[in-house]
Write an enzyme that holds these catalytic residues in place. Structure first.
Site, PDB file in Angstrom:
ATOM      1  N   CYS A 125      33.685  36.976  51.586  1.00  0.00           N
ATOM      2  CA  CYS A 125      34.925  36.356  51.140  1.00  0.00           C
ATOM      3  C   CYS A 125      35.930  36.395  52.296  1.00  0.00           C
ATOM      4  CB  CYS A 125      35.471  37.128  49.940  1.00  0.00           C
ATOM      5  SG  CYS A 125      37.024  36.483  49.318  1.00  0.00           S
ATOM      6  N   LEU A 126      36.598  35.279  52.549  1.00  0.00           N
ATOM      7  CA  LEU A 126      37.573  35.234  53.644  1.00  0.00           C
ATOM      8  C   LEU A 126      38.728  36.200  53.408  1.00  0.00           C
ATOM      9  CD1 LEU A 126      37.676  31.381  54.340  1.00  0.00           C
ATOM     10  CD2 LEU A 126      36.352  33.134  55.532  1.00  0.00           C
TER      11      LEU A 126
ATOM     12  N   HIS B 117      38.469  33.493  41.902  1.00  0.00           N
ATOM     13  CA  HIS B 117      39.752  33.676  42.612  1.00  0.00           C
ATOM     14  C   HIS B 117      40.904  33.099  41.792  1.00  0.00           C
ATOM     15  CE1 HIS B 117      38.840  35.473  46.443  1.00  0.00           C
ATOM     16  NE2 HIS B 117      37.959  34.561  46.784  1.00  0.00           N
TER      17      HIS B 117
ATOM     18  N   HIS C  81      32.498  31.676  42.507  1.00  0.00           N
ATOM     19  CA  HIS C  81      33.286  32.608  43.331  1.00  0.00           C
ATOM     20  C   HIS C  81      34.731  32.104  43.439  1.00  0.00           C
ATOM     21  CE1 HIS C  81      33.617  35.281  47.093  1.00  0.00           C
ATOM     22  NE2 HIS C  81      34.709  34.536  47.140  1.00  0.00           N
ATOM     23  N   GLU C  82      34.905  30.794  43.692  1.00  0.00           N
ATOM     24  CA  GLU C  82      36.264  30.247  43.866  1.00  0.00           C
ATOM     25  C   GLU C  82      37.036  30.247  42.544  1.00  0.00           C
ATOM     26  OE1 GLU C  82      37.148  30.210  46.801  1.00  0.00           O
ATOM     27  OE2 GLU C  82      35.125  30.233  47.622  1.00  0.00           O
TER      28      GLU C  82
ATOM     29  N   GLY D  47      34.034  27.994  50.994  1.00  0.00           N
ATOM     30  CA  GLY D  47      34.944  27.728  49.880  1.00  0.00           C
ATOM     31  C   GLY D  47      36.258  28.441  50.113  1.00  0.00           C
TER      32      GLY D  47
ATOM     33  N   GLN E  52      44.262  32.100  47.935  1.00  0.00           N
ATOM     34  CA  GLN E  52      43.907  32.768  49.196  1.00  0.00           C
ATOM     35  C   GLN E  52      44.823  32.336  50.342  1.00  0.00           C
ATOM     36  OE1 GLN E  52      39.463  31.773  48.814  1.00  0.00           O
ATOM     37  NE2 GLN E  52      39.489  33.746  49.879  1.00  0.00           N
TER      38      GLN E  52
HETATM   39 ZN    ZN Z   1      36.520  34.633  48.212  1.00  0.00          ZN
END
Ligand code: ZN
Length: 184
Positions: free
Chosen positions: A97-98, A143, A139-140, A46, A51
């Site tokens: 998480c990226l 963000h 999670h997204e 995701g 991000q």
């Molecule tokens: Zn993340």
């Protein structure tokens, strides 16, 4: 198409609440394609628009290649997503998480959600979602509301994550995908 550099802890855009998308045009469709490419290049499941430095309420998901075949879902984008209901039942699962390279921890979240969103053609959907996809979407959407997954940990786990966060903040963690570097 092009890869977009990923913003990491603690860039201000990751603390901002996303703005709703009012119109989809060619430029935005290309941006969303770039988000998919960026997520896939980083082996992510995701990615939220902030991000990659945009304040638009968009996230992309790709669960087509995960180990658990029963949880696989074809890639899709969610625009202006809103969770309209949560299950009482929760579960715990390790997240990464990226934007927080190398940090992983178990997060408790509701097991199922009711999600309202628009697709890339601005058609509205309302769906009940469970399983791993429900977790990734939560999670997204966190963000898009300026929230990192570590903020959902217990105070002790959060404290234990602090050194790792400092390393990320100082740019001491390397990744095999491009990162946005803070302009000095
Ligand atoms: Zn993340």
């Amino acid at each position: 198409m092009s890869l977009l550099p990923i913003y990491t802890y603690d860039q201000p855009i990751l603390r901002q609440k996303a703005k709703p998308v009012t119109e989809i045009n060619g430029e935005l469709k290309e941006f969303i394609q770039n988000m998919f490419e960026t997520m896939d290049n980083a082996d992510g499941v995701g990615l939220a628009a902030n991000q990659v430095g945009s304040n638009k309420a968009i996230a992309v998901l790709n669960l087509s290649d995960i180990d658990d075949e029963s949880q696989r879902v074809e890639p899709f984008a969610i625009i202006n997503p809103i969770i309209t209901a949560y299950s009482d039942e929760t579960n715990e699962y390790e997240e990464g998480c990226l934007s927080l390279p190398k940090l992983r921890d178990k997060v408790v979240r509701p097991s199922a959600i009711e999600l309202q969103y628009f697709d890339i053609d601005m058609h509205e959907h309302k769906r009940e979602i469970d399983g791993f996809l429900a977790r990734v979407i939560q999670h997204e959407i966190d963000h898009l509301n300026g929230i990192y997954f570590f903020e959902r940990l217990s105070p002790i786990r959060k404290a234990l994550a602090t050194p790792a966060l400092k390393r990320i903040q100082k740019g001491l963690v390397s990744t095999d995908y491009p990162l946005y570097r803070r302009k000095k």
